[in-house]
Design an enzyme around this catalytic site. Structure first.
Site, PDB file in Angstrom:
ATOM      1  N   GLU B  44       0.818  -1.210   0.000  1.00 40.02           N
ATOM      2  CA  GLU B  44       0.000   0.000   0.000  1.00 40.02           C
ATOM      3  C   GLU B  44       0.853   1.261   0.000  1.00 40.02           C
ATOM      4  O   GLU B  44       1.726   1.422   0.855  1.00 40.02           O
ATOM      5  CB  GLU B  44      -0.920  -0.027   1.219  1.00 40.02           C
ATOM      6  CG  GLU B  44      -1.935  -1.159   1.133  1.00 40.02           C
ATOM      7  CD  GLU B  44      -2.219  -1.797   2.476  1.00 40.02           C
ATOM      8  OE1 GLU B  44      -1.988  -1.156   3.510  1.00 40.02           O
ATOM      9  OE2 GLU B  44      -2.648  -2.973   2.483  1.00 40.02           O
ATOM     10  N   GLU B  75      -4.060  -6.710   2.437  1.00 34.46           N
ATOM     11  CA  GLU B  75      -2.850  -7.437   2.828  1.00 34.46           C
ATOM     12  C   GLU B  75      -2.944  -8.907   2.462  1.00 34.46           C
ATOM     13  O   GLU B  75      -1.999  -9.503   1.953  1.00 34.46           O
ATOM     14  CB  GLU B  75      -2.583  -7.283   4.325  1.00 34.46           C
ATOM     15  CG  GLU B  75      -2.041  -5.925   4.743  1.00 34.46           C
ATOM     16  CD  GLU B  75      -3.106  -4.866   4.816  1.00 34.46           C
ATOM     17  OE1 GLU B  75      -4.304  -5.196   4.680  1.00 34.46           O
ATOM     18  OE2 GLU B  75      -2.759  -3.680   5.001  1.00 34.46           O
ATOM     19  N   PHE B  98       2.612  -2.017   8.586  1.00 34.14           N
ATOM     20  CA  PHE B  98       2.856  -2.165  10.018  1.00 34.14           C
ATOM     21  C   PHE B  98       2.839  -3.652  10.340  1.00 34.14           C
ATOM     22  O   PHE B  98       1.914  -4.364   9.943  1.00 34.14           O
ATOM     23  CB  PHE B  98       1.777  -1.449  10.838  1.00 34.14           C
ATOM     24  CG  PHE B  98       1.952   0.043  10.878  1.00 34.14           C
ATOM     25  CD1 PHE B  98       2.635   0.659  11.932  1.00 34.14           C
ATOM     26  CD2 PHE B  98       1.477   0.841   9.851  1.00 34.14           C
ATOM     27  CE1 PHE B  98       2.820   2.031  11.962  1.00 34.14           C
ATOM     28  CE2 PHE B  98       1.656   2.215   9.876  1.00 34.14           C
ATOM     29  CZ  PHE B  98       2.333   2.813  10.929  1.00 34.14           C
ATOM     30  N   MET B 103      -1.024 -10.077  11.414  1.00 30.99           N
ATOM     31  CA  MET B 103      -2.087 -10.903  11.975  1.00 30.99           C
ATOM     32  C   MET B 103      -3.144 -11.218  10.932  1.00 30.99           C
ATOM     33  O   MET B 103      -3.829 -12.228  11.014  1.00 30.99           O
ATOM     34  CB  MET B 103      -2.715 -10.203  13.178  1.00 30.99           C
ATOM     35  CG  MET B 103      -1.806 -10.155  14.397  1.00 30.99           C
ATOM     36  SD  MET B 103      -2.774  -9.803  15.877  1.00 30.99           S
ATOM     37  CE  MET B 103      -1.460  -9.734  17.107  1.00 30.99           C
ATOM     38  N   HIS B 144      -0.533  -0.645  16.202  1.00 26.46           N
ATOM     39  CA  HIS B 144       0.493  -0.179  15.258  1.00 26.46           C
ATOM     40  C   HIS B 144       1.889  -0.152  15.878  1.00 26.46           C
ATOM     41  O   HIS B 144       2.742   0.616  15.439  1.00 26.46           O
ATOM     42  CB  HIS B 144       0.166   1.235  14.755  1.00 26.46           C
ATOM     43  CG  HIS B 144      -0.845   1.298  13.666  1.00 26.46           C
ATOM     44  ND1 HIS B 144      -2.125   0.829  13.804  1.00 26.46           N
ATOM     45  CD2 HIS B 144      -0.766   1.782  12.396  1.00 26.46           C
ATOM     46  CE1 HIS B 144      -2.797   1.035  12.682  1.00 26.46           C
ATOM     47  NE2 HIS B 144      -1.997   1.604  11.814  1.00 26.46           N
TER      48      HIS B 144
END
Ligand SMILES: Cc1ncc(C[n+]2csc(CCOP(=O)(O)OP(=O)(O)O)c2C)c(N)n1
Ligand SMILES: Cc1ncc(C[n+]2csc(CCOP(=O)(O)OP(=O)(O)O)c2C)c(N)n1
Ligand SMILES: [Mg+2]
Ligand SMILES: [Mg+2]
Lengths: 333, 341, 341, 333
Positions: B44, B75, B98, B103, B144
């Site tokens: 991104e 993602e 980040f 996750m 973050h």
């Protein structure tokens, strides 16, 4: 009389003067709040990042004014407007933004995580689309517990890139959950135009799941309010979720530090929105045109809020930081 | 256990120019893209914006939007796409802005990329690099600021890099791109701006799986990763003042893991503190500490200790966040106590 | 450190009926659903089918499809939905069929559920239970055989349960449902059919965070979790034959972790083997071993050792899969060697 | 002549006799293969789970016969048919299913992970929709490397519940990647009817992303072949992805052990599909009606394949298991 004036009087009648002024006041409150955030940030008094909502006020206000106090919302990284529109108190908001103990989250959440059960705010979220499940789940609980609450999930059009949105839309429609997906389409995912990131037609996506979908002018607070009211009550009646695409624009950078923007969006485009499509100017003018308020009334509203906001900033600036020992509190309930 | 895939010898430290940590990563990417046309990078706002951290500034100008590719905020989508591209002739670099967002993509990394070579009986390779960031104290709050390198390190089939200096970052990134396996590369956000260092002007590659002794010492060993290497070095300097000689060993990769260098250092010093910015429990620090204890137990003067991120979701307020990350002072005090001086 | 939330005393072991491991989980769910109308369970094929493992058979007949809810194949979708429902008055149980699929939902568990209470300054609670399975040797290959309890154990804000007996599974599951925090509950698939045990007929709850000594001994301590408890007990029986007295301690929850009971056992026996079916590196075993070493170092006769799943993607072929999981024989041999007999 | 016969002759002309017989042969091969899997499994010779493709043969065959040898496919837990249709050799398939060293993956993958670079098989996947990214990525590489290859992503309608599908469809259409999403809609996600899990209209979902979408009879191998050919060549020309929804049915249980199915689907429904819509019977009849083959020819094909398959099973049953020491090989390239 012309259709324009007819629609105007219709809105006037349907919405009512008090609410129409309230819409104006709430938008001004957010605008003034964010201007102060900008100032605090540039003066290096605010840590982290600040994503301003300036230019998009009509969406948060139009939608939240159509909600009941105990209805739920979930918000985003650009969430100050949503929180205020749902009833957050500016002093506690500023205190949180500055990382003070008095803040909504005791300074633990900050700008991207304002949350407040008292106003039905399930929390802003720093994961793009990260709250789609939370909002849908709150709607699920409302239906299961039969408490008649509706949940609104605010997100930017960038969230259309996240798979979870489609999983939640499917569940929401399948189970007819009272959740309203409010897509704030300001044309940019950070520094990328959404058309470079989004194939096909945005509205067709929720429609494909059978969800009632409506694309509206996000700068017209009355339209937002009336459309949101319709779908919120429909959801409350148990007729299922809705998806509102609100076309809008953020006047400032993706965050306060995003100054040189020419490489991703033309200055002229910014100018056009700021000068031609400002939700506050437009609604203020409409109120005057329709004799709901004169300049003096509007100025009075503004003055009152300026005082309030300045006091709120002062409160926050002077409020103490949490004691470091608090760091290990609130990990577990 | 250096990898065959990347076993070229690291050059002598006759470094001839100083660059920042972020510059090192950008140079490595640029050099590998010049060298190999099948290398592309996607994520991104990586192109014109050069990422949120501006680390990739200038790359799109040299390589064009066909190789430095802006993606939707997907993602899972672009990481999965990179896995498939890696299997079919390319060497893609997936940019996870980040590290916390890992996750979202653990299935693509842990169930797909990590296992495809093995499940296919060694027939398909997945030469992908997943770039991710780590590190707190940027007031970015709980979603973050995490350092999640423990997760991929736990999964067989993945390699994991946690560089601490521009020299290491550049040499290891080049090795990661050339490696035929999925490699997760963690970059400390604070180091982007804070850490500068010398790198050779000529090309070099650092094999994955070789630890580096950042400072020699005889009384205690700091095994430190990424951001914590600078902290350990700072503590070592303070310790010198009080006559304690501290060695600082940087594994540089958590997998493959150069157990021998870690263990030998502790056998020599008889004391060890593991410093890592990830959470301390069920973690990288736990593994490094246990590895040392299994390997150097009889030479240990006391238990191996850990200094890691405090076990809390990372708070926003500077007043709170600053106490969650290990400091030179904490390392100094603990080391002194362990050396009884 | 037992939790206030669940600190009711475990009843004496005057168990009066024998049930299977899966029955224990089903009974716990049924009892909690009768007790609290806000408890619902959702997942794929959990209703009429009673899950792939048939563990929930009969529940939909008692509670109806409004409380035992079949979902689309959307792990992220229904887990995220459960997080929101948990915040707004319910106590949902999200059913993740195979623990491997946790990789899909780590963002909802680790970035959302785990952090909401803290990020909101303690204002919102997330009383959700995420049920997941673990364990290999079912010939399900690399994507359906992992034991991923190390990942949630690494993240502050989560609680993690790894029961080994019907008695523990039932009592701990009830505690998990009543807990006001997100709890990830791991059930070993092999135990569903292989492990039976006695449970009291009257109601009981076992607090999270209290380890249990499954067998007393004086020469060596096996710290074992979930499926490995049975293996450790088998090894202990074999060791008895050769005059070695082994203690078997089951932490039962990896977080909260009852460090004291683990450490005291090792202080007593001076030797320790950690057995866990997860991967061994950067793992639950690493944490338990390191915790014991930090706490009992000076009483240790030698390094704490680990017996875990082999560090490979789990293979399909029985000939290969069977060698990836620790056996009684391996535990017996290692223990003997450590006791020099 | 009637439209039916006209269409028939059209197909005959367009597809050609050789290919029409090939389609029949390939479907029989899969059917016979799966019948033997069923037998091996019930005789406890096959470890793990066996998800049979019986009833859905026309899809894998129709699509894969429209592909080039170096085109790519990704498959699913129900993948035997896809692998065989793309050219897998039965002995090596059976060997893998039994966990033998001679298998495609040296026994490391098993039934749900057959993979083979030689036939462009990127691998079956045990994560529902887990290969959507892999297929889209292969299509990305084909476009980047300009090698003209197309990638086909097979998945069941249950995969519509996974968010990754929408992320990949968006990327595929945005970048005009040569990937064909083939949705095998057999009405059931394990033991749940897809309508209880899927809101709105399936075809509308890919359409919302601007993807060329077509719903076809998955039991008619000629239709599958002709439709697939059209979209595959379109993708090869660089005109972007396509989504084919193929309506089909699995005759057996979700896996071999799923015997008592009455609680989730009516026996009558199973009967209707088996007796009225069997892709092999229908195509065989069509071949005879159109004088492309007589019963004897068809029987000969079957006999030849029976021998082949029985030999393949024998090879696999007698093949040795891998030496345990092989377990630590192939972790890293
Ligand atoms: C999962 C995830 N990916 C990336 C980011 C980084 N990020 C923060 S805001 C943003 C852009 C969001 O755009 P949009 O949804 O349109 O909201 P807007 O900022 O325009 O209000 C991105 C990519 C994130 N926070 N979460
Ligand atoms: C992510 C994920 N969730 C759940 C499962 C368990 N599972 C295996 S097959 C299956 C049903 C798939 O249905 P469908 O996609 O329609 O394929 P079909 O079996 O009908 O061919 C499920 C839920 C899985 N393998 N992966
Ligand atoms: Mg936007
Ligand atoms: Mg299906």
């Amino acid at each position: 009389m012309t259709t324009a004036t007819k629609m105007a009087t219709d809105a006037a009648v349907q919405i009512g003067k008090e609410k129409l002024l309230r819409l104006y006041e709430q938008m001004i409150a957010i605008r003034l709040f964010e201007e102060r955030v900008n100032d605090l940030y540039t003066r290096a008094l605010m840590p982290g990042l600040a994503h301003l909502y300036i230019g998009e006020e009509a969406i948060a206000v139009g939608v939240c004014e159509a909600l009941q106090p105990d209805d739920y919302i979930t918000s985003t990284h650009r969430g100050h407007g949503h929180c205020l529109a749902k009833g957050a108190s500016p002093p506690l908001m500023f205190a949180e933004l500055l990382g003070k103990e008095a803040g909504y989250c005791k300074g633990k959440g900050g700008s991207m995580h304002i949350a407040d059960p008292a106003t039905g705010n399930l929390g802003a979220n720093a994961i793009v689309c990260g709250s789609a499940g939370i909002a849908t789940g709150a709607a699920y609980a409302s239906k299961y517990l039969k408490n008649g609450r509706v949940a609104v999930c605010f997100f930017g059009e960038g969230a259309l890139g996240q798979g979870i949105l489609y999983e939640e839309m499917n569940l929401a429609q399948l189970w007819k959950l009272p959740v309203i997906f409010v897509c704030e389409n300001n044309s940019y995912n950070e520094y990328t135009h959404f058309k470079e990131a989004t194939a096909g037609d945005v509205a067709a996506r929720p429609e494909a799941f059978g969800i009632a979908t409506h694309t509206i002018d996000g700068q017209d607070v009355r339209t937002v309010y009336q459309t949101a009211s319709r779908y919120i009550e429909r959801a409350r009646r148990g007729e299922g979720p809705a998806f509102l695409q609100c076309i809008t624009y953020r006047y400032h950078g993706h965050h306060v530090g995003d100054i040189a923007r020419a490489y991703y969006r033309p200055k002229a485009e910014e100018q056009e929105w700021v000068t031609q499509k400002d939700p506050i100017t437009l609604h203020g003018q409409w109120l005057m045109d329709n004799r709901m308020a004169d300049r003096a009334t509007l100025d009075a509203i503004q003055e009152k809020l300026v005082k309030e906001m300045d006091a709120a900033v002062e409160f926050a600036v002077n409020a103490p930081y949490p004691d470091p020992s608090r760091v290990t509190e609130d990990i577990y309930a | 256990m250096p990898d065959a895939a990347t076993a070229t010898v690291a050059p002598p430290r006759d470094a001839t120019k100083e660059i920042g940590f972020g510059d090192a990563v950008r140079e490595a990417i640029a050099e590998e893209m010049r060298r190999d046309p099948t290398v592309v990078l996607m994520g991104e706002d990586v192109a014109e914006a050069g990422t949120t951290f501006k680390v990739l500034k200038g790359l799109v100008e040299e390589f064009g939007p066909g190789r430095i590719i802006d993606t939707p905020i997907s993602e899972v989508g672009f990481t999965g796409l990179c896995v498939g591209a890696a299997m079919t002739g390319m060497r893609p670099i997936a940019d996870i802005m980040f590290g916390d967002f890992l996750m979202l993509v653990m299935d693509q990394i842990g169930n797909q990329a990590a296992k495809i070579h093995y499940m296919s009986g060694g027939k398909w390779n997945v030469p992908i690099v997943i770039r991710a960031t780590m590190g707190a104290t940027r007031r970015s709050a709980a979603q973050h600021s995490q350092s999640l390198h423990a997760w991929p390190s736990h999964i067989p089939g993945l390699k994991v890099v946690v560089p601490s200096t521009p020299y290491d970052a550049k040499g290891l990134f080049k090795a990661a791109v050339r490696d035929n396996n999925p490699v997760v590369f963690f970059e400390d956000k604070i180091s982007y701006t804070k850490v500068k260092g010398l790198v050779p002007t000529e090309e070099y590659v650092i094999p994955l799986g070789v630890a580096d002794v950042k400072r020699e010492g005889s009384d205690i060993t700091f095994i430190a990763t990424s951001s914590m290497v600078q902290v350990a070095l700072g503590a070592a300097a303070m310790l010198e003042e009080v006559g304690i000689s501290a060695e600082v060993v940087d594994p540089r990769t958590t997998w493959p893991l150069d157990e021998e260098t870690l263990i030998n250092s502790v056998k020599k010093t008889s004391r060890c503190i593991v410093m890592d910015e990830g959470y301390g429990r069920y973690s990288v620090a736990a593994e490094l500490a246990q590895t040392v204890q299994e390997g150097a137990f009889y030479d240990l003067d006391g238990p191996v200790r850990r200094l890691c991120a405090m076990h809390v979701p990372i708070p926003f307020s500077p007043a709170l966040e600053d106490v969650t990350v290990p400091t030179e002072k904490q390392a100094f005090d603990l080391a002194r106590q362990m050396c009884n001086r």
